[in-house]
Motif scaffolding. Structure first.
Motif, PDB file in Angstrom:
ATOM      1  N   TRP A  52       2.312  -2.253   5.437  1.00  0.00           N
ATOM      2  CA  TRP A  52       3.493  -2.442   4.749  1.00  0.00           C
ATOM      3  C   TRP A  52       3.425  -2.525   3.437  1.00  0.00           C
ATOM      4  O   TRP A  52       1.967  -2.844   2.724  1.00  0.00           O
ATOM      5  CB  TRP A  52       4.287  -3.919   5.282  1.00  0.00           C
ATOM      6  N   THR A  53       4.340  -2.401   2.582  1.00  0.00           N
ATOM      7  CA  THR A  53       4.379  -2.307   1.151  1.00  0.00           C
ATOM      8  C   THR A  53       5.231  -3.324   0.647  1.00  0.00           C
ATOM      9  O   THR A  53       6.486  -3.255   1.017  1.00  0.00           O
ATOM     10  CB  THR A  53       4.542  -0.624   0.638  1.00  0.00           C
ATOM     11  N   GLU A  54       4.570  -3.952  -0.402  1.00  0.00           N
ATOM     12  CA  GLU A  54       5.327  -4.944  -1.108  1.00  0.00           C
ATOM     13  C   GLU A  54       6.161  -4.313  -2.167  1.00  0.00           C
ATOM     14  O   GLU A  54       5.552  -3.626  -2.970  1.00  0.00           O
ATOM     15  CB  GLU A  54       4.766  -6.181  -1.577  1.00  0.00           C
ATOM     16  N   ARG A  55       7.471  -4.651  -2.380  1.00  0.00           N
ATOM     17  CA  ARG A  55       8.335  -3.904  -3.319  1.00  0.00           C
ATOM     18  C   ARG A  55       8.314  -4.766  -4.612  1.00  0.00           C
ATOM     19  O   ARG A  55       9.246  -5.699  -4.791  1.00  0.00           O
ATOM     20  CB  ARG A  55       9.667  -3.682  -2.912  1.00  0.00           C
ATOM     21  N   PRO A  56       7.569  -4.370  -5.594  1.00  0.00           N
ATOM     22  CA  PRO A  56       7.393  -5.539  -6.802  1.00  0.00           C
ATOM     23  C   PRO A  56       8.805  -5.427  -7.698  1.00  0.00           C
ATOM     24  O   PRO A  56       8.884  -6.268  -8.576  1.00  0.00           O
ATOM     25  CB  PRO A  56       6.509  -4.683  -7.629  1.00  0.00           C
ATOM     26  N   LYS A  57       9.516  -4.267  -7.483  1.00  0.00           N
ATOM     27  CA  LYS A  57      10.594  -3.990  -8.402  1.00  0.00           C
ATOM     28  C   LYS A  57      11.972  -4.702  -7.847  1.00  0.00           C
ATOM     29  O   LYS A  57      13.025  -4.615  -8.664  1.00  0.00           O
ATOM     30  CB  LYS A  57      10.992  -2.640  -9.066  1.00  0.00           C
ATOM     31  N   VAL A  58      12.015  -5.105  -6.801  1.00  0.00           N
ATOM     32  CA  VAL A  58      13.139  -5.590  -6.155  1.00  0.00           C
ATOM     33  C   VAL A  58      13.122  -7.011  -5.912  1.00  0.00           C
ATOM     34  O   VAL A  58      12.181  -7.695  -5.430  1.00  0.00           O
ATOM     35  CB  VAL A  58      13.257  -4.802  -4.578  1.00  0.00           C
TER      36      VAL A  58
END
Length: 162
Positions: free
Chosen positions: A144-150
């Motif tokens: 999984w990828t963490e969404r840094p801009k959301v």
């Protein structure tokens, strides 16, 4: 590692699921309520998922003794911007006594397979940064990828249990 079984939640699983929430200390308010009172809304949610399988899936993980040791809930949402479906995982809970048996990762991987079979564009979940699962990279280790801009915003209609 013992073989885990993943299956759809049944209404009879509600008390075991409520007990897991107590074991992890999810809510002081919930921990002070009678177990049946905590389990009743869970029964209603399980019933809703059973009656609406296209929109919701609730799964439990069972140990070798067929005891519920974890559960997850996913909601299948049409997402116009994606031109497809998104699966939103709202719950992933595992009994602390079952920690390290693979129930959490097996549940999440099962949901990942379901999402792929349904033709989802993506899966999404929220993970508290203070939680052990975040600190240990549980979801990152599963790809999984963490969404840094959301930013994740919520609007409460009433006080939550937790």
């Amino acid at each position: 590692m013992a073989e885990l079984q993943i299956r759809l939640a049944k209404i009879d699983d509600a008390e075991s699921m409520a007990e897991i929430l107590r074991e992890i200390g999810w809510s002081e308010k919930r921990n002070n309520m009678p177990l049946k009172e905590v389990a009743n809304p869970i029964k209603n949610l399980i019933k809703h998922c059973i009656e609406n399988p296209e929109g919701h899936t609730m799964l439990v993980a069972l140990d070798e003794a067929s005891k519920v040791i974890g559960f997850t809930t996913v909601h299948w949402v049409p997402f116009v911007m994606l031109g497809s479906w998104e699966g939103y995982i709202s719950d992933v809970f595992v009994s602390p006594q079952a920690s390290g048996k693979g129930a959490g990762s097996t549940l999440v991987k099962h949901v990942m397979e379901l999402g792929e079979k349904r033709g989802c564009m993506r899966l999404m979940l929220t993970n508290g940064k203070e939680k052990t699962s975040y600190k240990t990279g549980f979801y990152k280790n599963l790809g999984w990828t963490e969404r840094p801009k959301v930013a994740n915003f919520v609007y409460y209609y009433k006080e939550p249990w937790s």
